[in-house]
Write a protein that holds these residues in place. Structure first.
Motif, PDB file in Angstrom:
ATOM      1  N   SER A  42     -30.590  24.071  26.321  1.00  0.00           N
ATOM      2  CA  SER A  42     -31.689  23.938  27.274  1.00  0.00           C
ATOM      3  C   SER A  42     -32.997  24.408  26.641  1.00  0.00           C
ATOM      4  O   SER A  42     -33.004  25.064  25.592  1.00  0.00           O
ATOM      5  CB  SER A  42     -31.395  24.774  28.520  1.00  0.00           C
ATOM      6  OG  SER A  42     -31.363  26.163  28.173  1.00  0.00           O
TER       7      SER A  42
ATOM      8  N   ARG B 189     -25.448  15.512  18.108  1.00  0.00           N
ATOM      9  CA  ARG B 189     -24.143  15.915  18.611  1.00  0.00           C
ATOM     10  C   ARG B 189     -23.495  16.992  17.750  1.00  0.00           C
ATOM     11  O   ARG B 189     -22.491  17.576  18.155  1.00  0.00           O
ATOM     12  CB  ARG B 189     -23.219  14.701  18.693  1.00  0.00           C
ATOM     13  CG  ARG B 189     -23.719  13.616  19.653  1.00  0.00           C
ATOM     14  CD  ARG B 189     -22.749  12.447  19.702  1.00  0.00           C
ATOM     15  NE  ARG B 189     -23.211  11.402  20.623  1.00  0.00           N
ATOM     16  CZ  ARG B 189     -22.559  10.265  20.846  1.00  0.00           C
ATOM     17  NH1 ARG B 189     -21.405  10.045  20.200  1.00  0.00           N
ATOM     18  NH2 ARG B 189     -23.048   9.374  21.682  1.00  0.00           N
TER      19      ARG B 189
ATOM     20  N   LYS C 140     -27.188  19.938  23.643  1.00  0.00           N
ATOM     21  CA  LYS C 140     -26.955  20.543  24.954  1.00  0.00           C
ATOM     22  C   LYS C 140     -27.755  21.821  25.185  1.00  0.00           C
ATOM     23  O   LYS C 140     -27.699  22.391  26.273  1.00  0.00           O
ATOM     24  CB  LYS C 140     -25.459  20.819  25.144  1.00  0.00           C
ATOM     25  CG  LYS C 140     -24.617  19.560  25.256  1.00  0.00           C
ATOM     26  CD  LYS C 140     -23.186  19.867  25.644  1.00  0.00           C
ATOM     27  CE  LYS C 140     -22.382  18.592  25.857  1.00  0.00           C
ATOM     28  NZ  LYS C 140     -20.990  18.874  26.273  1.00  0.00           N
TER      29      LYS C 140
END
Length: 272
Positions: A193, A153, A191
């Protein structure tokens, strides 16, 4: 702090000259980060092998074990042919060989020279255990980076600085790589990709290769083992350019603090 390019440039600047030399004496100055861990007299007469690098550590193999070196925050290695010269105030380790003197200078004394029986044995194995892949390892690609960032995170820049996914993406080089990949340094690592991870992996390799070609970065006092400064700082596209125009768009370079380190980026070019 010397990062991977500076450490590799240092290695290249003395490795060939010292390979095959015989140790004549070892001098210890003020204590460094960790003790040497061996009687200096036991190193005399041993032949030096080919210097290697792992992350920001240098490994100088000897006939019996070897020396694991770290430059810390402000350290540098200097190699000079011939006999040893008188040590200065901040010269804390001298390895005198029959081919010349390898000297560690470290004003802040966060560096270290530690003897180990081998790279795969303690203390070397313990110190190197948490390091990620080398950036030029064929296994380091977008897939590896994507898997390493999964579940993290923290901001992507902080994940790069951790060094347990890939080594070498220090503060300056992480800023530059994220700019080239068009990724906002504040974006949560998990997050990213797969395509963006692929671009970032390519950018990390490209930035580090460019830094090696430039002899590293000299912001204050870094020099290689022959006293030559690096010049990558002259090629930086975002680092140190707060308030200046972006070289790729009409945006302005910003500076924020992440993990107590300055981060430079272009809010227009780098997207979350």
């Amino acid at each position: 702090m010397p990062e991977l390019p500076e450490v590799e440039v240092t290695r290249r600047s003395f490795a060939e000259a010292i390979a095959g030399a015989r140790v004549e004496s070892v001098r210890l100055g003020k204590p460094l980060r960790w003790p040497l861990g061996v009687d200096p007299a036991k190193l005399r007469g041993q032949r030096v092998g080919e210097a290697l690098r792992r992350g920001k550590y240098l490994w100088l193999p000897l006939e019996q074990g070897g020396l694991l070196m770290h430059l810390g925050m402000s350290g540098s290695l200097n190699f000079s042919p011939g006999s040893s010269s008188a040590p200065g105030l901040h010269d804390h380790f001298d390895l005198q060989t029959n081919r010349g003197l390898l000297r560690l200078t470290d004003p802040r004394r966060f560096g270290a020279v530690v003897w180990s029986p081998g790279l795969d044995e303690d203390p070397a194995a313990k110190l190197l255990a948490g390091l990620g892949l080398e950036p030029f390892d064929p296994r380091f690609d977008g897939g590896w980076l994507h898997a390493g960032l999964a579940g993290r995170r923290v901001a992507v820049k902080l994940a790069l600085l951790a060094g347990d996914i890939v080594v070498g993406a220090g503060n300056i080089y992480a800023c530059e790589a994220l700019f080239r990949a068009g990724i906002d340094p504040r974006m949560p690592a998990q997050k990213l990709s797969r395509p963006r991870c692929a671009r970032l992996a390519d950018a990390v390799r490209a930035v580090l290769a460019q830094a090696l070609e430039a002899g590293g970065t000299t912001l204050r006092d870094f020099k290689d083992a022959h006293g030559v400064a690096g010049s990558f700082q002259m090629q930086a596209e975002v680092y140190g350019r707060e308030g200046q125009g972006c070289l790729r768009c009409d945006g302005v370079i910003r500076r924020i603090v992440q993990g107590q380190r300055s981060t430079f980026f272009c809010p227009s070019c780098q997207k979350r």
